[in-house]
Write a protein that holds these residues in place. Structure first.
Motif, PDB file in Angstrom:
ATOM      1  N   GLY A 143     -26.485 -33.428   3.272  1.00  0.00           N
ATOM      2  CA  GLY A 143     -27.602 -34.280   2.881  1.00  0.00           C
ATOM      3  C   GLY A 143     -28.943 -33.842   3.432  1.00  0.00           C
ATOM      4  N   ALA A 144     -29.054 -32.633   3.892  1.00  0.00           N
ATOM      5  CA  ALA A 144     -30.299 -32.164   4.514  1.00  0.00           C
ATOM      6  C   ALA A 144     -31.071 -31.248   3.574  1.00  0.00           C
ATOM      7  N   ASP A 145     -32.361 -31.122   3.867  1.00  0.00           N
ATOM      8  CA  ASP A 145     -33.241 -30.124   3.257  1.00  0.00           C
ATOM      9  C   ASP A 145     -33.397 -30.247   1.742  1.00  0.00           C
ATOM     10  N   GLN A 162     -40.761 -30.378   8.205  1.00  0.00           N
ATOM     11  CA  GLN A 162     -41.688 -29.819   7.230  1.00  0.00           C
ATOM     12  C   GLN A 162     -41.989 -28.346   7.489  1.00  0.00           C
ATOM     13  N   GLU A 163     -41.692 -27.859   8.684  1.00  0.00           N
ATOM     14  CA  GLU A 163     -41.894 -26.441   8.993  1.00  0.00           C
ATOM     15  C   GLU A 163     -40.979 -25.557   8.131  1.00  0.00           C
ATOM     16  N   ALA A 201     -42.292 -22.393   5.592  1.00  0.00           N
ATOM     17  CA  ALA A 201     -41.842 -21.000   5.603  1.00  0.00           C
ATOM     18  C   ALA A 201     -41.503 -20.512   4.203  1.00  0.00           C
ATOM     19  N   THR A 202     -41.164 -21.440   3.320  1.00  0.00           N
ATOM     20  CA  THR A 202     -40.779 -21.076   1.954  1.00  0.00           C
ATOM     21  C   THR A 202     -41.962 -21.043   1.000  1.00  0.00           C
ATOM     22  N   LEU A 205     -40.067 -32.407   2.394  1.00  0.00           N
ATOM     23  CA  LEU A 205     -38.645 -32.169   2.611  1.00  0.00           C
ATOM     24  C   LEU A 205     -38.008 -33.476   3.092  1.00  0.00           C
ATOM     25  N   TYR A 206     -36.916 -33.882   2.455  1.00  0.00           N
ATOM     26  CA  TYR A 206     -36.216 -35.109   2.815  1.00  0.00           C
ATOM     27  C   TYR A 206     -34.795 -34.808   3.243  1.00  0.00           C
ATOM     28  N   ASN A 207     -34.292 -35.664   4.120  1.00  0.00           N
ATOM     29  CA  ASN A 207     -32.884 -35.651   4.511  1.00  0.00           C
ATOM     30  C   ASN A 207     -32.281 -36.981   4.073  1.00  0.00           C
ATOM     31  N   LEU A 208     -31.101 -36.918   3.489  1.00  0.00           N
ATOM     32  CA  LEU A 208     -30.386 -38.135   3.129  1.00  0.00           C
ATOM     33  C   LEU A 208     -29.729 -38.686   4.388  1.00  0.00           C
ATOM     34  N   SER A 209     -29.641 -39.986   4.480  1.00  0.00           N
ATOM     35  CA  SER A 209     -29.079 -40.620   5.674  1.00  0.00           C
ATOM     36  C   SER A 209     -27.565 -40.747   5.565  1.00  0.00           C
TER      37      SER A 209
END
Length: 143
Positions: A44-46, A83-84, A88-89, A99-103
């Protein structure tokens, strides 16, 4: 694409229905969350699809997607990530999505499903005696 994140969004994400006044509808929140899950890792990341991409998935306006993202964050289903990583991308700051991460909780899995497959009728090693298929045709007698 992550089937784990999509499964979590469909089966485990606690989206209230009906939603409180002033919050986007539950279907809109669900589709936006599914769009994020589609771009997230298996944990659930990135996830960083653009607002325009999420609006296309949900067939709603970009402004409504922004409202949905705010509501999903308020419900605790998503949080802003590092957000770093996106910096980089995508070098241009004005072009970077958030950029979001799902919980997703560690250990969240899909709904329990039976591991049994196929025909489980007990035959006790004996083949059935019922005839199957076409019945035999008798030849015609020539007179």
């Amino acid at each position: 694409m992550s089937i784990e994140a999509i499964t979590w969004a469909l089966e485990r994400a606690d989206i209230p229905s009906p939603t409180p006044p002033g919050m986007p509808s539950a279907p809109a929140l669900t589709i936006v969350l599914l769009g994020l899950a589609n771009h997230a890792s298996r944990h659930g990341a990135d996830a960083y699809p653009s607002v325009r991409k999420l609006a296309g998935y949900a067939r709603i306006s970009e402004r409504q997607v922004q409202r949905c993202l705010k509501a999903l964050a308020a419900l605790g289903l998503i949080a802003k990530g590092d957000q770093e990583r996106i910096a980089a991308t995508i070098p241009r700051e004005d072009r970077r999505p958030v950029l979001y991460n799902l919980s997703m909780e560690r250990g969240d899995t899909s709904s329990p499903r039976s591991s049994a497959r196929g025909d489980k009728a007990k035959r006790h090693g004996v083949t059935g005696t019922t005839e199957r298929g076409d019945t035999p045709v008798k030849p015609l007698e020539v007179v």
